[in-house]
Write a protein that holds these residues in place. Structure first.
Motif, PDB file in Angstrom:
ATOM      1  N   ALA A   9      -6.559   9.381   9.803  1.00  0.00           N
ATOM      2  CA  ALA A   9      -5.834  10.540   9.226  1.00  0.00           C
ATOM      3  C   ALA A   9      -4.621   9.678   8.664  1.00  0.00           C
ATOM      4  N   VAL A  10      -3.795   9.000   9.476  1.00  0.00           N
ATOM      5  CA  VAL A  10      -2.784   8.313   9.025  1.00  0.00           C
ATOM      6  C   VAL A  10      -2.710   7.351   7.963  1.00  0.00           C
ATOM      7  N   ILE A  11      -3.975   6.814   7.911  1.00  0.00           N
ATOM      8  CA  ILE A  11      -4.122   5.878   6.621  1.00  0.00           C
ATOM      9  C   ILE A  11      -4.459   6.789   5.433  1.00  0.00           C
ATOM     10  N   GLY A  12      -5.223   7.752   5.536  1.00  0.00           N
ATOM     11  CA  GLY A  12      -5.507   8.685   4.466  1.00  0.00           C
ATOM     12  C   GLY A  12      -4.182   9.351   3.862  1.00  0.00           C
ATOM     13  N   GLY A  13      -3.236   9.846   4.651  1.00  0.00           N
ATOM     14  CA  GLY A  13      -2.215  10.704   4.432  1.00  0.00           C
ATOM     15  C   GLY A  13      -1.264   9.458   3.680  1.00  0.00           C
ATOM     16  N   ALA A  14      -1.182   8.396   4.214  1.00  0.00           N
ATOM     17  CA  ALA A  14      -0.294   7.318   3.537  1.00  0.00           C
ATOM     18  C   ALA A  14      -0.930   7.220   2.107  1.00  0.00           C
ATOM     19  N   THR A  15      -2.277   7.116   1.953  1.00  0.00           N
ATOM     20  CA  THR A  15      -2.907   6.888   0.750  1.00  0.00           C
ATOM     21  C   THR A  15      -2.499   7.922  -0.264  1.00  0.00           C
ATOM     22  N   VAL A  16      -2.660   9.099   0.180  1.00  0.00           N
ATOM     23  CA  VAL A  16      -2.363  10.346  -0.634  1.00  0.00           C
ATOM     24  C   VAL A  16      -1.012  10.454  -1.035  1.00  0.00           C
ATOM     25  N   CYS A  17      -0.182  10.073  -0.234  1.00  0.00           N
ATOM     26  CA  CYS A  17       1.538   9.995  -0.513  1.00  0.00           C
ATOM     27  C   CYS A  17       1.716   8.882  -1.657  1.00  0.00           C
ATOM     28  N   ALA A  18       1.003   7.646  -1.511  1.00  0.00           N
ATOM     29  CA  ALA A  18       1.273   6.757  -2.416  1.00  0.00           C
ATOM     30  C   ALA A  18       0.920   6.889  -3.809  1.00  0.00           C
ATOM     31  N   ALA A  19      -0.615   7.563  -3.711  1.00  0.00           N
ATOM     32  CA  ALA A  19      -0.882   8.182  -5.174  1.00  0.00           C
ATOM     33  C   ALA A  19      -0.085   9.036  -5.786  1.00  0.00           C
ATOM     34  N   ALA A  20       0.572   9.957  -4.971  1.00  0.00           N
ATOM     35  CA  ALA A  20       1.399  11.079  -5.483  1.00  0.00           C
ATOM     36  C   ALA A  20       2.732  10.445  -6.002  1.00  0.00           C
ATOM     37  N   ALA A  21       3.232   9.500  -5.338  1.00  0.00           N
ATOM     38  CA  ALA A  21       4.636   8.819  -5.791  1.00  0.00           C
ATOM     39  C   ALA A  21       4.133   8.227  -7.251  1.00  0.00           C
ATOM     40  N   LEU A  22       3.248   7.577  -7.277  1.00  0.00           N
ATOM     41  CA  LEU A  22       2.694   6.756  -8.659  1.00  0.00           C
ATOM     42  C   LEU A  22       2.721   7.688  -9.742  1.00  0.00           C
ATOM     43  N   VAL A  23       1.910   8.943  -9.470  1.00  0.00           N
ATOM     44  CA  VAL A  23       1.879   9.947 -10.485  1.00  0.00           C
ATOM     45  C   VAL A  23       3.312  10.458 -10.784  1.00  0.00           C
ATOM     46  N   ILE A  24       4.072  10.744  -9.848  1.00  0.00           N
ATOM     47  CA  ILE A  24       5.419  11.487 -10.362  1.00  0.00           C
ATOM     48  C   ILE A  24       6.260  10.246 -11.102  1.00  0.00           C
ATOM     49  N   ALA A  25       5.980   8.954 -10.695  1.00  0.00           N
ATOM     50  CA  ALA A  25       6.915   7.740 -11.357  1.00  0.00           C
ATOM     51  C   ALA A  25       6.487   7.695 -12.681  1.00  0.00           C
ATOM     52  N   ASP A  26       5.018   7.889 -12.901  1.00  0.00           N
ATOM     53  CA  ASP A  26       4.600   7.875 -14.420  1.00  0.00           C
ATOM     54  C   ASP A  26       5.049   9.079 -15.287  1.00  0.00           C
ATOM     55  N   ALA A  27       4.913  10.145 -14.753  1.00  0.00           N
ATOM     56  CA  ALA A  27       5.404  11.221 -15.579  1.00  0.00           C
ATOM     57  C   ALA A  27       6.979  11.289 -15.819  1.00  0.00           C
ATOM     58  N   MET A  28       7.601  10.410 -14.788  1.00  0.00           N
ATOM     59  CA  MET A  28       9.091  10.392 -15.116  1.00  0.00           C
ATOM     60  C   MET A  28       9.384   9.506 -16.274  1.00  0.00           C
ATOM     61  N   THR A  29       8.624   8.449 -16.230  1.00  0.00           N
ATOM     62  CA  THR A  29       8.717   7.218 -17.382  1.00  0.00           C
ATOM     63  C   THR A  29       8.425   7.976 -18.711  1.00  0.00           C
ATOM     64  N   VAL A  30       7.418   8.801 -18.643  1.00  0.00           N
ATOM     65  CA  VAL A  30       6.959   9.344 -19.979  1.00  0.00           C
ATOM     66  C   VAL A  30       8.047  10.378 -20.536  1.00  0.00           C
ATOM     67  N   GLU A  31       8.382  11.090 -19.553  1.00  0.00           N
ATOM     68  CA  GLU A  31       9.536  12.057 -19.809  1.00  0.00           C
ATOM     69  C   GLU A  31      10.854  11.204 -20.413  1.00  0.00           C
TER      70      GLU A  31
END
Length: 58
Positions: A9-31
Motif C-alpha cells: 500500500a505504501v509503495i503503491g501510494g508513493a507511485t501514484v504521488c510520483a506520477a501525479a507530480a510528473l503530470v502536474i510538472a508537464d502541464a505547468m511546462t506546457v502553460e
C-alpha cells in the motif's frame, strides 16, 4: 501477511504521488511555453520582470 499488505500500500501510494507530480510538472511546462509564445495565451499569471545587466561570469 499484514506487513506485506502495508508495504504494498505504501509503495503503491508513493507511485501514484510520483506520477501525479510528473503530470502536474508537464502541464505547468506546457502553460509556461504557451504564455511565452503569445500574449494572454496562458492561464498562468506571471510577473513582468526585466534583466538590466546580464552576468558576465566575473
Amino acid at each position: 501477511m499484514g506487513k506485506v499488505t502495508v508495504a504494498v500500500a505504501v509503495i503503491g501510494g508513493a507511485t501514484v504521488c510520483a506520477a501525479a507530480a510528473l503530470v502536474i510538472a508537464d502541464a505547468m511546462t506546457v502553460e509556461m511555453h504557451v504564455g511565452l509564445a503569445s500574449e494572454g495565451g496562458s492561464k498562468l499569471k506571471m510577473l513582468i520582470s526585466y534583466v538590466y545587466n546580464l552576468p558576465t561570469g566575473n
